[in-house]
Design an enzyme around this catalytic site. Structure first.
Site, PDB file in Angstrom:
ATOM      1  N   ASP A 165       4.277  -2.037   2.288  1.00  0.00           N
ATOM      2  CA  ASP A 165       5.496  -1.298   1.955  1.00  0.00           C
ATOM      3  C   ASP A 165       5.289   0.208   2.180  1.00  0.00           C
ATOM      4  OD1 ASP A 165       3.943  -0.457  -0.189  1.00  0.00           O
ATOM      5  OD2 ASP A 165       5.082  -1.542  -1.706  1.00  0.00           O
ATOM      6  N   GLU A 198       2.151   1.487   1.103  1.00  0.00           N
ATOM      7  CA  GLU A 198       1.007   0.927   1.813  1.00  0.00           C
ATOM      8  C   GLU A 198       0.339  -0.176   1.001  1.00  0.00           C
ATOM      9  OE1 GLU A 198      -0.888   4.930   2.882  1.00  0.00           O
ATOM     10  OE2 GLU A 198       0.418   4.489   4.564  1.00  0.00           O
ATOM     11  N   GLU A 247       1.328  15.765  -4.725  1.00  0.00           N
ATOM     12  CA  GLU A 247       1.938  14.444  -4.541  1.00  0.00           C
ATOM     13  C   GLU A 247       2.434  13.910  -5.865  1.00  0.00           C
ATOM     14  OE1 GLU A 247      -0.722  10.872  -4.407  1.00  0.00           O
ATOM     15  OE2 GLU A 247       0.031  10.752  -2.358  1.00  0.00           O
TER      16      GLU A 247
HETATM   17  C1  BGC Z   1       1.748   7.005   0.084  1.00  0.00           C
HETATM   18  C2  BGC Z   1       2.552   6.904   1.357  1.00  0.00           C
HETATM   19  C3  BGC Z   1       2.410   8.189   2.160  1.00  0.00           C
HETATM   20  C4  BGC Z   1       0.954   8.576   2.351  1.00  0.00           C
HETATM   21  C5  BGC Z   1       0.801   9.959   2.983  1.00  0.00           C
HETATM   22  C6  BGC Z   1       0.318   7.354   0.431  1.00  0.00           C
HETATM   23  O1  BGC Z   1      -0.421   7.433  -0.742  1.00  0.00           O
HETATM   24  O2  BGC Z   1       1.800   5.786  -0.627  1.00  0.00           O
HETATM   25  O3  BGC Z   1       3.910   6.706   1.055  1.00  0.00           O
HETATM   26  O4  BGC Z   1       3.033   8.031   3.406  1.00  0.00           O
HETATM   27  O5  BGC Z   1       0.305   8.588   1.114  1.00  0.00           O
HETATM   28  O6  BGC Z   1       1.483  10.920   2.254  1.00  0.00           O
END
Ligand code: BGC
Length: 358
Positions: free
Chosen positions: A158, A161, A314
């Site tokens: 998803d 990931e 994040e």
């Molecule tokens: C997230 C993804 C994202 C990636 C890079 C992952 O931890 O689950 O949604 O694309 O980090 O930011």
């Protein structure tokens, strides 16, 4: 410097000369360009009027996909011969900034980014009337459509990931929206029945008995990525009853009162913190619903997570869902990614959508 300005500056600094956006310039695992993050970052830059940056990203993405055309042909050839491709056969979810396929193991078979790049590209072309860009990337659009046509119903990782063995409504919505956008732009490239079949399949399979969208087929929990079904993917409208029920559950289960938005209740990644980009996303949904006071509150919370030099992480780790997992991740990969370009992009998107309300 305002957070709006530092967001634009951090994104510009994280854009390679190739046009690719790095997911995070400092985090150990995020030195790549994801199509998913990249398309949102480009959309954020478009909202901020930074069209040249967005254009450079789409040009890079088009060039990169064409360079990996042989992978698409191999996958299509296998499918035609009724052979299930290996996970390593598919297009990856992220590329190096030079457009190569990385050498580290990753949870690569994901499709939502391929829908998102189409969605974002058409949004960019519609905003800028840049027909020359559209013409130059058309071969990559055609290639993406050929790739997605036999694959859209696959189980894949998803957008977080995870959960390779399942089908995820937020992925279906990204594919619906990207393919509808291409159809709207040039009906010769995508037949109308393709996005409509995706929508019909999603509505038939993804709704829990009590009427809300589920995290994945067979798991009735909610996931904040279900917000995307309405905003911006438009698989359903924001006032659709099924979306409203989903939203109510997201507010109940994933929005910390006075705080931010979690990805999903069972999230253990870095202990499961509140995600800046999802909090801005909920604000964007509120803007679309006319709930601007709540949207402004979330914008305020989002801005309050910035470091002194205007960087957004994040996720925020003060109120973890599963604190016992935090150290394991920190030992493995280092401190939480900061800045994360996608967080900055979502801040720009929410801030600009609120500016339009004044
Ligand atoms: C997230 C993804 C994202 C990636 C890079 C992952 O931890 O689950 O949604 O694309 O980090 O930011």
């Amino acid at each position: 410097m305002t957070l709006y300005d530092s967001s634009v500056a951090i994104i510009k600094a994280g854009q390679a000369s190739s046009g690719a956006y790095v997911a995070s310039p400092t985090f150990s695992q995020y030195g790549y360009s994801w199509l998913r993050d990249g398309a949102w970052i480009a959309y954020g830059m478009d909202c901020a009027g930074e069209h040249a940056s967005a254009r450079a990203f789409y040009t890079w993405a088009g060039r990169t996909l064409i360079a990996h055309r042989d992978r698409v042909e191999r996958v299509l050839d296998k499918l035609q011969r009724d052979i299930t491709p290996e996970d390593t056969d598919y297009l990856p979810t992220r590329f190096t900034l030079e457009g190569e396929i990385g050498t580290d193991d990753w949870w690569d078979f994901q499709l939502d980014g391929y829908g998102t790049w189409l969605w974002g590209l058409v949004a960019h072309v519609e905003m800028t009337n840049d027909h020359a860009l559209w013409e130059s990337v058309k071969p990559a659009v055609e290639l993406t459509v050929r790739y997605l046509t036999p694959l859209w119903q696959s189980s894949t990782y998803d957008c977080w990931e995870e959960h390779r063995e399942h089908i995820h409504p937020s992925t279906l919505a990204a594919l619906f929206s990207g393919l509808s956008a291409v159809h709207r732009r040039d009906p010769a490239l995508v037949p109308a029945h393709l996005p409509e079949s995706i929508r019909a399949f999603t509505l038939q399979t993804s709704i829990a008995p009590d009427g809300h969208f589920m995290k994945y087929l067979g798991n009735t929990a909610v996931d904040a990525s279900l917000l995307w079904l309405a905003v911006p993917y438009g698989l359903v409208s924001v006032d659709d009853a099924r979306f409203q029920r989903t939203l109510a559950l997201i507010e109940q289960d994933l929005l910390r009162p006075g705080g931010g938005v979690y990805r999903y209740a069972a999230d253990v990644y870095y202990g499961g913190g509140e995600w800046v980009l999802l909090t801005a996303w909920l604000g964007w949904v509120y803007v679309e619903l006319g709930r601007t006071t709540e949207a402004r509150k979330l914008l305020g919370w989002t801005a309050a997570q910035a470091t002194a030099d205007g960087a957004l992480p994040e996720q925020v780790s003060e109120h973890l869902l599963h604190p016992e997992y935090y150290t394991e991740w920190e030992n493995r990969w280092g401190t939480v990614a900061c800045p994360l370009l996608w967080s900055h992009a979502m801040y720009l998107i929410l801030a600009s959508s609120l500016k339009d309300q004044i």
